[in-house]
Motif scaffolding. Structure first.
Motif: not given
Length: 66
Positions: A8-16
């Protein structure tokens, strides 16, 4: 036959938020624009991540570089 395991590859954050330097014209300007900053925005936008720049002096960027 060798078994294949799905990871499972984690989803990227919506913003940084990242620090950018304020005086490396034309690459990074005091208002947060510049060629390098445009490239960062384009790269993260390609994967659906919004970027917010925290414009600081170069020395502060280096001090907080981990």
């Amino acid at each position: 036959m060798t078994p294949v395991f799905a990871k499972t590859i984690p989803s990227p954050p919506e913003s940084i938020e990242i620090m950018v330097e304020d005086a490396a014209d034309p690459f990074s300007k005091a208002d947060g624009t510049g060629y390098a900053n445009d490239q960062v925005v384009a790269a993260f936008s390609a994967v659906g991540v919004d970027i917010k720049f925290n414009v600081v002096p170069y020395v502060r960027c280096k001090k907080n570089d981990a």
